[in-house]
Scaffold this active site. Structure first.
Site, short mmCIF file in Angstrom:
data_model
loop_
_atom_site.label_atom_id
_atom_site.label_comp_id
_atom_site.label_asym_id
_atom_site.label_seq_id
_atom_site.Cartn_x
_atom_site.Cartn_y
_atom_site.Cartn_z
N TYR A 52 -18.13 16.18 -14.59
CA TYR A 52 -18.42 14.75 -14.49
C TYR A 52 -19.44 14.53 -13.35
CZ TYR A 52 -17.87 9.78 -13.81
OH TYR A 52 -18.12 8.45 -13.68
N ARG A 84 0.84 -1.21 0.00
CA ARG A 84 0.00 0.00 0.00
C ARG A 84 0.87 1.25 0.00
NH1 ARG A 84 -1.58 1.74 4.66
NH2 ARG A 84 -2.24 -0.28 5.47
#
Ligand SMILES: *Cc1c(COP(=O)(O)O)cnc(C)c1O
Length: 383
Positions: A104, A52
């Site tokens: 968007y 990660r």
């Protein structure tokens, strides 16, 4: 060989990852699926500890993304929305953002339904008007988020003029560069602080991947965004990083063809009696035509058009053969959508109508099939 930093953007795209796996000389940089990494000794690290926080495949991609946009730090996310969400976590309750209204739909949804609850307030403005943006800025405004060309109406914002405004008012200046990509438009060079991408679109370009990216102009903001990403976890998996790198190699070539095709399709649509308006910045009578030529090196592959009535729009979508009636954009395959019902369905109806996103408006992501075949499909679907 020339120093890679002296190469053109096109060449650097193709060379992404080449020469980086020194141990094997692999031309295609490998996928490192390892979740964790062995430490040489206490207090020592190979540079990778846990995936990660850092992964070799992702690192090569992220360095490439930063270089393409001309920034200091690139970060690869699991989607465009993951990139935007992580970015919005930079702000605190009470902060105000000014955001493009021709936007968007998912960005609108996350701000309106999630970040509003956490105390972020937003004013949506017509970012093609510098005066409208200036007027929306208040004492608590922290950032400006601009999407240009806009979605779905393809309005063009003046990126340099807005950079001046952001500098004056000390706003973080964020540009969503999904529609044009760094091949055609480089917002950081025009004064933006952060660029965001839905890499699901042109960067990956084959409708087979969901990914996002942030690129920060300076290292300090890059570190802050990395902290947020590492803390919250919306990373792009290594195999998807590899696929995105592979796609980026052909980005310049694809964009060239998208632009050529879109211009031909836009010109054709303009001549059709059933089509009442065509929105494409590459048409001379588009209000953003001159500005686009100044700040971008192409007009992109997205266009929208209005047909006589909603029934005709529905009929057209039903009759398409080559072009798919599908959401999303930016892939090699041509896609058409009805924004009012799909991509922008979460914008309240009054707001949509004020913007002109009605049910006779169609959005076309012009693919890289031959322009003649795309036009022939539109012709038979309109009949
Ligand atoms: C698709 C899109 C997004 C969201 O990206 P996802 O990858 O779908 O999460 C954000 N901005 C623009 C301009 C988009 O087209």
């Amino acid at each position: 060989m020339k120093q890679k930093s002296m190469l053109t953007l096109e060449s650097r795209l193709v060379q992404l990852g080449v020469g980086r796996d020194e141990r094997t000389g692999a031309i295609s940089f490998p996928v490192y699926p390892s979740a964790t990494y062995r430490h040489p000794a206490v207090g020592e690290s190979t540079g990778f500890d846990y995936t990660r926080s850092g992964n070799p495949t992702r690192q090569i991609l992220e360095e490439g993304l930063a270089e393409l946009e001309g920034g200091r730090r690139g970060l690869a996310f699991s989607s465009g929305m993951a990139a935007l969400t992580t970015l919005f976590l930079h702000f605190s309750a009470g902060d105000h953002l000014v955001v493009s209204e021709d936007l968007y739909g998912g960005t609108y949804r996350v701000l309106d339904q999630i970040f509003a609850k956490l105390g972020l307030s937003v004013t949506y403005v017509d970012t093609t008007s510098n005066a409208a943006v200036a007027q929306a800025v208040t004492g608590s405004t922290r950032a400006l988020l601009v999407e240009t060309p806009g979605n779905p109406l393809l309005g063009v914002a003046d990126l340099s003029a807005l950079a001046d405004l952001c500098r004056e008012r000390k706003l973080l200046y964020i540009v969503d560069n999904t529609f044009l990509t760094p091949v055609l438009q480089r917002p950081l060079a025009l004064g933006a602080d952060i660029v965001i991408h839905s890499a699901t679109k042109y960067l990956s370009g084959h409708n087979d991947l969901c990914a996002g990216a942030l690129v920060a102009r300076d290292a300090e903001m890059g570190e802050r965004l990395y902290f947020l990403q590492n803390s919250t976890g919306a990373i792009l998996p290594p195999s998807d990083c590899w696929l995105l790198m592979r796609s980026l190699k052909t980005l310049a070539l694809r964009m060239e063809r998208h632009c050529d095709n879109a211009l031909q399709v836009a010109r054709w649509l303009k001549q059709q009696p059933q089509v009442t308006a065509v929105y494409y910045p590459g048409l001379e009578d588009h209000p953003g035509y001159a500005l686009s030529q100044e700040q971008a090196s192409g007009f992109g592959g997205m266009l929208s058009f209005r047909v006589k009535d909603p029934q005709l729009a529905r009929k057209m979508l039903k009759n398409l053969r080559l072009i798919s009636f599908a959401e999303s954009l930016g892939g090699v395959e041509s896609l058409m959508t009805l924004p009012a019902v799909q991509t922008h369905g979460d914008i309240p109806v009054e707001e949509r109508e004020r913007l002109g996103i009605c049910e006779s408006l169609l959005r076309l992501s012009v693919g890289i099939e031959s322009a003649g075949d795309i036009i022939a499909d539109l012709e038979q679907a309109l009949k």
